[in-house]
Design a protein around this motif. Structure first.
Motif, PDB file in Angstrom:
ATOM      1  N   GLU A 288     -24.179  -7.724  -5.934  1.00  0.00           N
ATOM      2  CA  GLU A 288     -23.105  -7.841  -5.240  1.00  0.00           C
ATOM      3  C   GLU A 288     -22.098  -9.089  -5.925  1.00  0.00           C
ATOM      4  N   ASP A 289     -20.770  -8.804  -5.698  1.00  0.00           N
ATOM      5  CA  ASP A 289     -19.803  -9.755  -6.456  1.00  0.00           C
ATOM      6  C   ASP A 289     -19.230 -10.341  -5.115  1.00  0.00           C
ATOM      7  N   ASP A 290     -19.459 -11.749  -5.147  1.00  0.00           N
ATOM      8  CA  ASP A 290     -19.127 -12.652  -3.811  1.00  0.00           C
ATOM      9  C   ASP A 290     -17.805 -13.567  -4.319  1.00  0.00           C
ATOM     10  N   VAL A 291     -17.238 -13.366  -5.523  1.00  0.00           N
ATOM     11  CA  VAL A 291     -16.607 -14.636  -5.831  1.00  0.00           C
ATOM     12  C   VAL A 291     -15.304 -14.901  -4.816  1.00  0.00           C
ATOM     13  N   TYR A 292     -14.773 -14.074  -4.052  1.00  0.00           N
ATOM     14  CA  TYR A 292     -13.684 -14.355  -3.210  1.00  0.00           C
ATOM     15  C   TYR A 292     -14.345 -14.717  -1.732  1.00  0.00           C
ATOM     16  N   GLY A 293     -15.757 -14.717  -1.517  1.00  0.00           N
ATOM     17  CA  GLY A 293     -16.086 -14.966  -0.216  1.00  0.00           C
ATOM     18  C   GLY A 293     -15.692 -16.354   0.377  1.00  0.00           C
ATOM     19  N   ASP A 294     -15.452 -17.377  -0.240  1.00  0.00           N
ATOM     20  CA  ASP A 294     -14.825 -18.538   0.162  1.00  0.00           C
ATOM     21  C   ASP A 294     -13.401 -18.611   0.521  1.00  0.00           C
ATOM     22  N   VAL A 314     -31.261  -7.580  -3.443  1.00  0.00           N
ATOM     23  CA  VAL A 314     -29.864  -7.728  -3.960  1.00  0.00           C
ATOM     24  C   VAL A 314     -29.659  -8.897  -4.731  1.00  0.00           C
ATOM     25  N   LEU A 315     -28.804  -8.727  -5.911  1.00  0.00           N
ATOM     26  CA  LEU A 315     -28.636  -9.418  -6.979  1.00  0.00           C
ATOM     27  C   LEU A 315     -27.207 -10.272  -6.523  1.00  0.00           C
ATOM     28  N   LEU A 316     -27.115 -11.446  -6.018  1.00  0.00           N
ATOM     29  CA  LEU A 316     -25.933 -11.855  -5.755  1.00  0.00           C
ATOM     30  C   LEU A 316     -25.103 -12.515  -7.065  1.00  0.00           C
ATOM     31  N   CYS A 317     -23.928 -12.129  -7.062  1.00  0.00           N
ATOM     32  CA  CYS A 317     -23.308 -12.731  -8.205  1.00  0.00           C
ATOM     33  C   CYS A 317     -22.014 -13.812  -7.699  1.00  0.00           C
ATOM     34  N   SER A 318     -21.751 -14.870  -8.138  1.00  0.00           N
ATOM     35  CA  SER A 318     -20.516 -15.749  -7.691  1.00  0.00           C
ATOM     36  C   SER A 318     -20.192 -16.789  -8.494  1.00  0.00           C
ATOM     37  N   SER A 319     -19.227 -17.555  -8.406  1.00  0.00           N
ATOM     38  CA  SER A 319     -18.807 -18.613  -9.360  1.00  0.00           C
ATOM     39  C   SER A 319     -17.820 -19.518  -8.700  1.00  0.00           C
ATOM     40  N   PHE A 320     -17.463 -20.591  -9.262  1.00  0.00           N
ATOM     41  CA  PHE A 320     -16.488 -21.567  -8.757  1.00  0.00           C
ATOM     42  C   PHE A 320     -15.037 -21.199  -9.478  1.00  0.00           C
ATOM     43  N   SER A 321     -14.860 -20.288 -10.212  1.00  0.00           N
ATOM     44  CA  SER A 321     -13.736 -20.022 -10.993  1.00  0.00           C
ATOM     45  C   SER A 321     -12.524 -19.679  -9.999  1.00  0.00           C
ATOM     46  N   LYS A 322     -12.718 -19.284  -8.886  1.00  0.00           N
ATOM     47  CA  LYS A 322     -11.727 -18.937  -7.999  1.00  0.00           C
ATOM     48  C   LYS A 322     -11.409 -20.377  -7.134  1.00  0.00           C
ATOM     49  N   THR A 323     -12.192 -21.116  -7.036  1.00  0.00           N
ATOM     50  CA  THR A 323     -12.080 -22.309  -6.051  1.00  0.00           C
ATOM     51  C   THR A 323     -11.938 -23.701  -6.919  1.00  0.00           C
ATOM     52  N   ILE A 324     -12.833 -23.887  -7.807  1.00  0.00           N
ATOM     53  CA  ILE A 324     -12.663 -25.302  -8.474  1.00  0.00           C
ATOM     54  C   ILE A 324     -12.102 -25.315  -9.657  1.00  0.00           C
ATOM     55  N   ALA A 325     -12.724 -24.780 -10.630  1.00  0.00           N
ATOM     56  CA  ALA A 325     -12.336 -24.717 -11.961  1.00  0.00           C
ATOM     57  C   ALA A 325     -12.573 -23.473 -13.019  1.00  0.00           C
ATOM     58  N   PRO A 326     -11.661 -22.597 -13.093  1.00  0.00           N
ATOM     59  CA  PRO A 326     -11.955 -21.378 -13.977  1.00  0.00           C
ATOM     60  C   PRO A 326     -12.315 -21.600 -15.296  1.00  0.00           C
ATOM     61  N   GLY A 327     -11.920 -22.767 -15.784  1.00  0.00           N
ATOM     62  CA  GLY A 327     -12.415 -23.215 -17.159  1.00  0.00           C
ATOM     63  C   GLY A 327     -13.668 -23.886 -17.582  1.00  0.00           C
ATOM     64  N   TYR A 328     -14.162 -24.278 -16.338  1.00  0.00           N
ATOM     65  CA  TYR A 328     -15.562 -24.817 -16.451  1.00  0.00           C
ATOM     66  C   TYR A 328     -16.643 -23.821 -16.482  1.00  0.00           C
ATOM     67  N   ARG A 329     -16.160 -22.408 -16.326  1.00  0.00           N
ATOM     68  CA  ARG A 329     -17.202 -21.161 -16.537  1.00  0.00           C
ATOM     69  C   ARG A 329     -18.602 -21.699 -15.774  1.00  0.00           C
ATOM     70  N   VAL A 330     -18.448 -22.024 -14.685  1.00  0.00           N
ATOM     71  CA  VAL A 330     -19.830 -22.292 -13.910  1.00  0.00           C
ATOM     72  C   VAL A 330     -19.853 -21.241 -12.847  1.00  0.00           C
TER      73      VAL A 330
END
Lengths: 476, 476
Positions: A288-294, A314-330
């Motif tokens: 599951e890709d949930d990068v835009y969920g927030d 379910v393997l849930l995948c997400s990040s803070f790239s679209k909400t806090i810092a793309p370049g932090y790669r977290v």
């Protein structure tokens, strides 16, 4: 003074937005007369000069026109723009992905900082907590010199994992810190998931259209893909999904239920539940890709597939790239029952993620800045999307359709049949405008007359002019 | 005052080191009388009290003993410790790597901060430019808020790549910024290389012993490995290497010519040239791991395979994890003629590395702090290694052999035949001492009576006591 001016600007923008919305929604159609300045001022409880300022701006943007001694009218060239329909007539058959070259070209455009960023899905830095995060980074590094210079554990910073687990309640997932692996962005989470679940030659199910980096990953791992149509309104159709699951020997499904990139489709929560249960029964894992969920525009955060997962499939995948810092790669991965194998892949790929960036994001979350920031970000993204939709309605050729997503940060534009999206991509690039051609979002020969536009960039004259020019290029 | 005391400490440590070296080298054997305080003071041009201080320290550490009215003597229990020999009698045959479980257990030990860090190869943070780097990180974030929060390009920060290219002259490589991809540590560089060059089932050549993470990666990618013996003195034997290359259908070779982990072997430059030329002729790519190349104890930096590469067949992997900041996860790959494919793998694994850490390392290099730091680090690593060798000579069971590497940060210890390294690993862990058992460094049933000890931790009473205890555990 400045604050007064800021207040005024805020007020007239509010009026401007209100009217655009009604035009986009079709409540006001071309030729309709707008309320008089005085009447509008009474209705909205703002000064006459504020309304006048808003009307002038709308006129500049080409949405309304003033007629001498008659007042303001919606411009007759202005049309309500329909949303694209999902094409469900396609035949289901496995494809070997071979679009890597074209995708690579598109990706280079995304990285090119000289282009107008209509191809980049991340919010521009004006919309991100840039200064705040800088301060936090300096503080964590100063206060923890040893921790920041040393290796993190393979699964990642414990404080960060605790914060992510704590927040997972919002989307119904109820994760613990031990369920999580911190990754270099959501892309790495997805990569680890597919390496964990598949071997070259295996068949996986994807949405169509889907994010081109997923296709590129599927190709690079030597997998074959079966595509099921995604709907810009309701995301994944459970009937078609269920038919495909029964027909094919799938090793994994990769789905983005919340604001699918590029079509913005939002799969309803009841459909999510149905899908998770079907897959659990068939013992097929779901990535599951949930990068835009927030980035939802409604009142509540949409749930995740993970929140319906009872068997760890379910393997849930997400990040803070679209909400806090793309370049932090977290980013992060909650791999369910595949945790051990996923850790092994993480260890053999790059051991662990950078320590300082994880520590900074952990502190940012712990100090509870995130929700306030998200609220502002969501409202900005919604507003920018509306403005873009309006400009597209004004400038793009007749027959153009555009999505009206309930969240996320992309618009999926269907150009009149016969328009070549790849051609438009190259033409736009020559004029300094970055967009993504639709055909990179499928393994099949599909979406050739589509383009994806990102609404992540701060709205400006430059963006508006770029869209106008893009409309002209698409019309030729 | 403090500076005077620092000076004194420096002087007596110098004396202490000088004498240890002669004992280790066998110039002084058990029972030998040491020069009198006065004579030593004249020889070394230091005060009598400095020599006296040094002798006391050596006595405390058990290397020498004072006999009433006779002076100081090398202790009779003290033995010169031989270096292990390479076993070349083994049969060459491909192995499927299946040691992942044991390696995972060993890796967890490395990550466990409660253990005495004799398993961790990175220098401890006292030896790293911790404070300096913190300041630089704060500065780059403050001065470039936008750049630090935004994505880097797939190939990585341009300033950083320029600095690495500039420095590559030292090892004879002459790279340009365009030849490089920044990676999340050298591990990711190696992973990208193997994904670029191989498919599951392919055969690759490795050194034996070799770094267990390489074996883990080889296993996780479904590859088979052929092992050629590595020598603690002269690294890769070109005759054996050439025989293996001619006999097997190799898709890649993975070699660490400079201070191979764990045996510290240094392949001479003429052998490097021969190997590169042979592989170019056979069109077999060579993945080179050079993470220890900068930690040389001699006068000049050893060259890389890459420096002899005329056809782009060498993929050079390295990082700053062993020299500046393990936790920053900044490594690089110079993939030669495989650049395009390697970029594709990087993009589909995690798009790009974290921006802030790349920017900080780039600034650190640009401000020319690195060489001064490296000089200090090399001297510290050399000294620590000597102290460890001495303590091993004193405390480990008779028949123990230990390497005498010309660089790097690990000692490879051969315990008397019949000693079980895995057993010792678990016993040591129970007593809070982290070591790595020898058998994880090979796909075969080899090195069962070996252990690897890291000399990265700052020398202290705790380390000394830990080694002493380890010797006792190995003796039982």
């Amino acid at each position: 003074m400045t604050s007064q001016r800021g207040e005024d600007e805020y007020r007239y923008k509010k009026v401007e937005q209100e009217i655009s919305k009604h035009i986009i929604a079709g409540d006001l159609v071309p030729g309709d007369k707008l309320p008089s300045l005085r009447q509008m001022s009474t209705n909205l409880k703002v000064s006459i000069s504020t309304v006048s300022h808003a009307y002038e701006e709308l006129e500049k943007r080409g949405l309304i026109e003033s007629r001498p001694r008659s007042g303001y009218f919606v411009r007759s060239e202005f049309r309500k723009i329909p949303t694209p329909l999902v094409n469900t007539a396609q035949k289901l058959e496995p494809h070997t992905v071979t679009k890597n070259k074209l995708i690579q070209t598109a990706l280079e455009t995304v990285g090119n900082k000289n282009l107008l960023p209509l191809g980049v899905v991340c919010p521009s830095s004006e919309l991100l907590p840039t200064k705040h995060l800088s301060k936090i980074m300096s503080a964590v590094i100063r206060e923890n010199p040893d921790l920041s210079i040393n290796y993190e554990s393979i699964s990642g910073n414990m404080q960060l994992r605790r914060q992510i687990a704590f927040r997972s309640v919002d989307c119904g997932s109820n994760l613990t810190a031990e369920d999580l692996i911190i990754t270099t962005g959501a892309m790495e989470a997805l990569y680890i998931s597919l390496r964990t679940l598949t071997r070259p030659g295996d068949l996986v199910l994807i949405q169509s259209p889907t994010y081109y980096c997923f296709l590129q990953l599927v190709e690079s791992l030597g997998l074959r893909a079966i595509e099921i149509p995604s709907c810009p309104k309701n995301g994944i159709n459970t009937k078609e999904f269920s038919a495909a699951v029964k027909k094919f020997d799938l090793k994994a499904c990769i789905l983005s239920p919340n604001f699918n990139n590029p079509d913005g489709g939002l799969t309803p929560d009841h459909a999510k539940k149905e899908i998770v249960e079907l897959l659990a029964e068939k013992n097929i894992p779901l990535v599951e890709d949930d990068v835009y969920g927030d980035i939802y525009f409604g009142d509540t955060r949409p749930r995740t597939f993970k929140s319906f997962d009872r068997k760890g499939g379910v393997l849930l995948c997400s990040s803070f790239s679209k909400t806090i810092a793309p370049g932090y790669r977290v980013g992060w991965l909650a791999p369910g029952r595949y945790l051990e194998k996923a850790m092994e892949i993480k260890a053999t790929t790059n051991v662990s993620c950078a320590s300082p960036t994880q520590m900074a994001i952990a502190r940012y979350l712990r100090e509870a800045h995130f929700d306030r920031h998200l609220k502002k970000l969501r409202s900005a993204m919604k507003e920018q999307m509306n403005k873009m939709r309006t400009e597209i309605a004004l400038s793009f050729p007749k027959g153009t359709k555009v999505t009206d997503p309930k969240g996320g940060s992309v618009l999926w534009v269907e150009l009149p049949a016969g328009t070549d999206g790849i051609d438009l991509f190259f033409k736009a690039r020559e004029e300094g405008i970055g967009i993504i051609p639709g055909s990179v979002f499928s393994t099949r020969d599909a979406f050739s007359n589509y383009i994806r536009l990102s609404s992540g960039a701060l709205w400006s004259d430059k963006i508006q002019k770029g869209l106008k020019r893009l409309g002209e290029l698409a019309t030729k």
